[in-house]
Design a protein around this motif. Structure first.
Motif, PDB file in Angstrom:
ATOM      1  N   PHE A  23       0.850  -1.187   0.000  1.00 59.42           N
ATOM      2  CA  PHE A  23       0.000   0.000   0.000  1.00 59.42           C
ATOM      3  C   PHE A  23       0.889   1.241   0.000  1.00 59.42           C
ATOM      4  O   PHE A  23       1.899   1.305   0.692  1.00 59.42           O
ATOM      5  N   GLY A  24       0.497   2.237  -0.772  1.00 59.64           N
ATOM      6  CA  GLY A  24       1.281   3.461  -0.833  1.00 59.64           C
ATOM      7  C   GLY A  24       2.573   3.305  -1.612  1.00 59.64           C
ATOM      8  O   GLY A  24       3.505   4.068  -1.415  1.00 59.64           O
ATOM      9  N   GLN A  25       2.659   2.318  -2.480  1.00 58.33           N
ATOM     10  CA  GLN A  25       3.869   2.130  -3.286  1.00 58.33           C
ATOM     11  C   GLN A  25       3.992   3.271  -4.284  1.00 58.33           C
ATOM     12  O   GLN A  25       3.082   3.551  -5.042  1.00 58.33           O
ATOM     13  N   GLU A  26       5.137   3.946  -4.287  1.00 56.81           N
ATOM     14  CA  GLU A  26       5.351   5.068  -5.198  1.00 56.81           C
ATOM     15  C   GLU A  26       6.020   4.585  -6.480  1.00 56.81           C
ATOM     16  O   GLU A  26       7.040   3.890  -6.439  1.00 56.81           O
ATOM     17  N   LEU A  27       5.443   4.944  -7.598  1.00 53.12           N
ATOM     18  CA  LEU A  27       5.988   4.612  -8.903  1.00 53.12           C
ATOM     19  C   LEU A  27       6.441   5.910  -9.561  1.00 53.12           C
ATOM     20  O   LEU A  27       5.635   6.816  -9.790  1.00 53.12           O
ATOM     21  N   ARG A  28       7.715   5.997  -9.882  1.00 55.99           N
ATOM     22  CA  ARG A  28       8.277   7.209 -10.486  1.00 55.99           C
ATOM     23  C   ARG A  28       8.227   7.103 -12.007  1.00 55.99           C
ATOM     24  O   ARG A  28       8.581   6.075 -12.579  1.00 55.99           O
ATOM     25  N   ILE A  29       7.791   8.203 -12.639  1.00 55.78           N
ATOM     26  CA  ILE A  29       7.718   8.284 -14.100  1.00 55.78           C
ATOM     27  C   ILE A  29       8.708   9.352 -14.560  1.00 55.78           C
ATOM     28  O   ILE A  29       8.576  10.523 -14.227  1.00 55.78           O
ATOM     29  N   SER A  30       9.702   8.941 -15.329  1.00 58.53           N
ATOM     30  CA  SER A  30      10.712   9.872 -15.828  1.00 58.53           C
ATOM     31  C   SER A  30      10.478  10.153 -17.310  1.00 58.53           C
ATOM     32  O   SER A  30      10.091   9.260 -18.064  1.00 58.53           O
ATOM     33  N   HIS A  31      10.691  11.399 -17.710  1.00 60.24           N
ATOM     34  CA  HIS A  31      10.710  11.731 -19.136  1.00 60.24           C
ATOM     35  C   HIS A  31      11.526  12.987 -19.359  1.00 60.24           C
ATOM     36  O   HIS A  31      11.900  13.682 -18.407  1.00 60.24           O
ATOM     37  N   GLN A  32      11.798  13.312 -20.618  1.00 61.12           N
ATOM     38  CA  GLN A  32      12.747  14.362 -20.958  1.00 61.12           C
ATOM     39  C   GLN A  32      12.116  15.674 -21.407  1.00 61.12           C
ATOM     40  O   GLN A  32      12.833  16.623 -21.733  1.00 61.12           O
ATOM     41  N   TRP A  33      10.782  15.774 -21.404  1.00 62.76           N
ATOM     42  CA  TRP A  33      10.130  16.924 -21.995  1.00 62.76           C
ATOM     43  C   TRP A  33       9.604  17.910 -20.955  1.00 62.76           C
ATOM     44  O   TRP A  33       9.591  17.632 -19.751  1.00 62.76           O
ATOM     45  N   ALA A  34       9.153  19.061 -21.439  1.00 62.83           N
ATOM     46  CA  ALA A  34       8.723  20.142 -20.555  1.00 62.83           C
ATOM     47  C   ALA A  34       7.408  19.809 -19.853  1.00 62.83           C
ATOM     48  O   ALA A  34       6.518  19.197 -20.434  1.00 62.83           O
ATOM     49  N   GLU A  35       7.315  20.235 -18.629  1.00 63.11           N
ATOM     50  CA  GLU A  35       6.107  20.007 -17.840  1.00 63.11           C
ATOM     51  C   GLU A  35       4.979  20.924 -18.306  1.00 63.11           C
ATOM     52  O   GLU A  35       5.186  22.116 -18.517  1.00 63.11           O
ATOM     53  N   GLY A  36       3.805  20.349 -18.507  1.00 66.78           N
ATOM     54  CA  GLY A  36       2.626  21.147 -18.800  1.00 66.78           C
ATOM     55  C   GLY A  36       2.435  21.511 -20.258  1.00 66.78           C
ATOM     56  O   GLY A  36       1.310  21.495 -20.752  1.00 66.78           O
ATOM     57  N   THR A  37       3.517  21.813 -20.984  1.00 68.86           N
ATOM     58  CA  THR A  37       3.378  22.250 -22.376  1.00 68.86           C
ATOM     59  C   THR A  37       3.465  21.090 -23.362  1.00 68.86           C
ATOM     60  O   THR A  37       2.836  21.130 -24.419  1.00 68.86           O
ATOM     61  N   ASP A  38       4.243  20.064 -23.047  1.00 68.67           N
ATOM     62  CA  ASP A  38       4.395  18.933 -23.960  1.00 68.67           C
ATOM     63  C   ASP A  38       3.260  17.938 -23.740  1.00 68.67           C
ATOM     64  O   ASP A  38       2.936  17.588 -22.601  1.00 68.67           O
ATOM     65  N   GLY A  39       2.661  17.472 -24.850  1.00 62.21           N
ATOM     66  CA  GLY A  39       1.513  16.576 -24.764  1.00 62.21           C
ATOM     67  C   GLY A  39       1.807  15.269 -24.067  1.00 62.21           C
ATOM     68  O   GLY A  39       0.921  14.662 -23.455  1.00 62.21           O
ATOM     69  N   ARG A  40       3.064  14.810 -24.125  1.00 66.26           N
ATOM     70  CA  ARG A  40       3.405  13.560 -23.458  1.00 66.26           C
ATOM     71  C   ARG A  40       3.361  13.715 -21.944  1.00 66.26           C
ATOM     72  O   ARG A  40       2.909  12.805 -21.232  1.00 66.26           O
ATOM     73  N   ASP A  41       3.813  14.861 -21.460  1.00 62.82           N
ATOM     74  CA  ASP A  41       3.706  15.127 -20.025  1.00 62.82           C
ATOM     75  C   ASP A  41       2.242  15.243 -19.612  1.00 62.82           C
ATOM     76  O   ASP A  41       1.829  14.702 -18.583  1.00 62.82           O
ATOM     77  N   ARG A  42       1.458  15.937 -20.410  1.00 64.33           N
ATOM     78  CA  ARG A  42       0.039  16.114 -20.082  1.00 64.33           C
ATOM     79  C   ARG A  42      -0.703  14.787 -20.089  1.00 64.33           C
ATOM     80  O   ARG A  42      -1.551  14.515 -19.214  1.00 64.33           O
ATOM     81  N   ALA A  43      -0.385  13.929 -21.063  1.00 66.03           N
ATOM     82  CA  ALA A  43      -1.040  12.625 -21.113  1.00 66.03           C
ATOM     83  C   ALA A  43      -0.608  11.740 -19.943  1.00 66.03           C
ATOM     84  O   ALA A  43      -1.401  10.942 -19.431  1.00 66.03           O
ATOM     85  N   ALA A  44       0.642  11.883 -19.513  1.00 70.55           N
ATOM     86  CA  ALA A  44       1.104  11.132 -18.346  1.00 70.55           C
ATOM     87  C   ALA A  44       0.330  11.552 -17.103  1.00 70.55           C
ATOM     88  O   ALA A  44      -0.018  10.714 -16.258  1.00 70.55           O
ATOM     89  N   ARG A  45       0.023  12.827 -16.989  1.00 74.14           N
ATOM     90  CA  ARG A  45      -0.742  13.309 -15.833  1.00 74.14           C
ATOM     91  C   ARG A  45      -2.190  12.822 -15.900  1.00 74.14           C
ATOM     92  O   ARG A  45      -2.798  12.525 -14.865  1.00 74.14           O
ATOM     93  N   ALA A  46      -2.718  12.718 -17.107  1.00 72.95           N
ATOM     94  CA  ALA A  46      -4.054  12.137 -17.252  1.00 72.95           C
ATOM     95  C   ALA A  46      -4.043  10.669 -16.839  1.00 72.95           C
ATOM     96  O   ALA A  46      -4.965  10.188 -16.156  1.00 72.95           O
ATOM     97  N   PHE A  47      -2.999   9.955 -17.236  1.00 78.63           N
ATOM     98  CA  PHE A  47      -2.854   8.552 -16.831  1.00 78.63           C
ATOM     99  C   PHE A  47      -2.784   8.430 -15.321  1.00 78.63           C
ATOM    100  O   PHE A  47      -3.465   7.594 -14.708  1.00 78.63           O
ATOM    101  N   VAL A  48      -1.959   9.260 -14.689  1.00 78.79           N
ATOM    102  CA  VAL A  48      -1.785   9.194 -13.235  1.00 78.79           C
ATOM    103  C   VAL A  48      -3.102   9.457 -12.515  1.00 78.79           C
ATOM    104  O   VAL A  48      -3.461   8.750 -11.557  1.00 78.79           O
ATOM    105  N   GLN A  49      -3.828  10.453 -12.972  1.00 75.83           N
ATOM    106  CA  GLN A  49      -5.112  10.768 -12.336  1.00 75.83           C
ATOM    107  C   GLN A  49      -6.055   9.577 -12.395  1.00 75.83           C
ATOM    108  O   GLN A  49      -6.703   9.222 -11.406  1.00 75.83           O
ATOM    109  N   GLU A  50      -6.135   8.946 -13.553  1.00 68.68           N
ATOM    110  CA  GLU A  50      -7.029   7.798 -13.707  1.00 68.68           C
ATOM    111  C   GLU A  50      -6.506   6.577 -12.951  1.00 68.68           C
ATOM    112  O   GLU A  50      -7.280   5.832 -12.345  1.00 68.68           O
ATOM    113  N   ALA A  51      -5.201   6.376 -12.974  1.00 69.48           N
ATOM    114  CA  ALA A  51      -4.628   5.202 -12.311  1.00 69.48           C
ATOM    115  C   ALA A  51      -4.786   5.284 -10.801  1.00 69.48           C
ATOM    116  O   ALA A  51      -5.141   4.288 -10.148  1.00 69.48           O
TER     117      ALA A  51
END
Length: 351
Positions: A23-51
């Motif tokens: 319980f409470g296991q933290e999973l780190r997601i690394s990527h190389q792009w800008a926060e908020g402006t790059d669609g890959r970062d935004r989609a990752a945040r959508a994934f996290v919210q749903e997950a």
């Protein structure tokens, strides 16, 4: 009695799950792009919210712009060693370990987002997943990013227009095509392209529309060729296979549901990314050229004689992957190559 109660409470506390385990296991997601402006970062945040709303006991933290100090070309080893749990990872970065992954960046093979969607859940998808797992990672999402040519000093049109240019395209087979056209190639991550353009060691590159904007490459490259349908990159959210295997069946199902939602979200923003990019480039004074059908066909012919042909020599599985991909796309978009090209250029928007 008080002593008994205290002992019972201590015993109960020792039975509770420890944070960072089940319980409470933290999973780190690394990527190389800008926060908020790059669609890959935004989609990752959508994934996290749903997950997080579905997967009991899992929490996620996103580290954009390589803030975990893991370079893009080091991500695969970190995932395979289970020193990193998740990453947004261009599959073409792994061709040294899995040469079949060049399929994810072959020039002109996956011509648009409709074609990318047709491959989702297909035999191609299944085979790439099998190759990924053999290399220690699990593909969670199906994120394809369109892109184009960007240059410092001149417009790129047909293959002859790149003669003498120093270029970057990320995948060795894509770069093979550029070399045949007369360019020299520099193999660097997209995050190093700004400095390379600025220093003059790089004249032009192919990259995603997302990356061109979020990395502010328009400050250096002043000519853009869009709508080429030559560059489509599969850059999925992936997980360390060791981490995946530790998840419960319920957690895996929850992550797959979150990935499905993030796929729809990512596709929707990619369908709008070219328009957003064109607006940004015009404001920055970048000259915009839309590749013609004639130039596209010339590039595609060169791609098939160079990158595609070389890919078939990789191994029998690579040959089967390419053949099956072409057949799948033709089954969805036309009975022959001309039908497919016509479907790509039908109602092409104007700048």
């Amino acid at each position: 009695m008080r002593f008994v109660i205290i002992c019972c409470l201590l015993l109960f506390a020792n039975l509770l799950p420890v944070r960072g385990e089940a319980f409470g296991q933290e999973l780190r997601i690394s990527h190389q792009w800008a926060e908020g402006t790059d669609g890959r970062d935004r989609a990752a945040r959508a994934f996290v919210q749903e997950a997080e709303s579905r997967a009991t006991g899992l929490i996620f933290r996103i580290y954009p712009k390589s803030s975990l100090n893991i370079k893009p070309d080091e991500l695969l080893n970190a995932l395979r060693n289970n020193t990193l749990e998740m990453a947004i990872y261009p599959l073409t970065y792994a061709v040294a370990q899995a040469p079949e992954f060049s399929l994810a960046g072959l020039p002109g093979l996956v011509p648009n987002l409709d074609a990318a969607r047709a491959l989702k859940g297909s035999e191609i998808h299944t085979t790439l997943q099998s190759i990924a797992e053999a290399n220690g990672i699990r593909i969670l999402t199906w994120w394809w990013s369109p892109g184009g040519f960007f240059a410092k000093n001149r417009e790129i049109t047909d293959p002859q227009s790149v003669q003498g240019l120093r270029m970057r395209a990320a995948d060795p087979l894509f770069e093979l095509m550029l070399q045949e056209a007369g360019a020299s190639v520099i193999n660097i991550p997209s995050t190093e392209a700004y400095a390379a353009l600025q220093s003059g060691s790089l004249d032009a590159l192919l990259t995603s529309y997302e990356g061109f904007v979020s990395l502010r490459l328009y400050e250096q490259a002043k000519f853009a060729t869009v709508g080429s349908t030559l560059f489509m990159s599969l850059t999925p959210l992936v997980m360390s296979l060791a981490t995946w295997k530790k998840l419960s069946p319920e957690q895996r199902s929850a992550l797959e549901e979150a990935a499905e939602i993030s796929d729809s979200y990512f596709e929707s923003i990619q369908r709008d990314v070219e328009r957003r990019m064109v607006t940004t480039l015009r404001n920055a004074g970048v000259a915009i050229h839309r590749m013609t059908k004639k130039d596209y066909i010339t590039w595609l012919g060169l791609a098939q004689k160079t990158a595609w042909l070389e890919y078939t020599k990789t191994n029998p599985r690579a040959q089967d992957l390419l053949t099956t991909t072409v057949i799948t796309l033709l089954e969805n978009f036309g009975s022959n190559k001309d039908d497919l090209i016509d479907s790509i250029y039908k109602d092409e928007p104007k700048n």
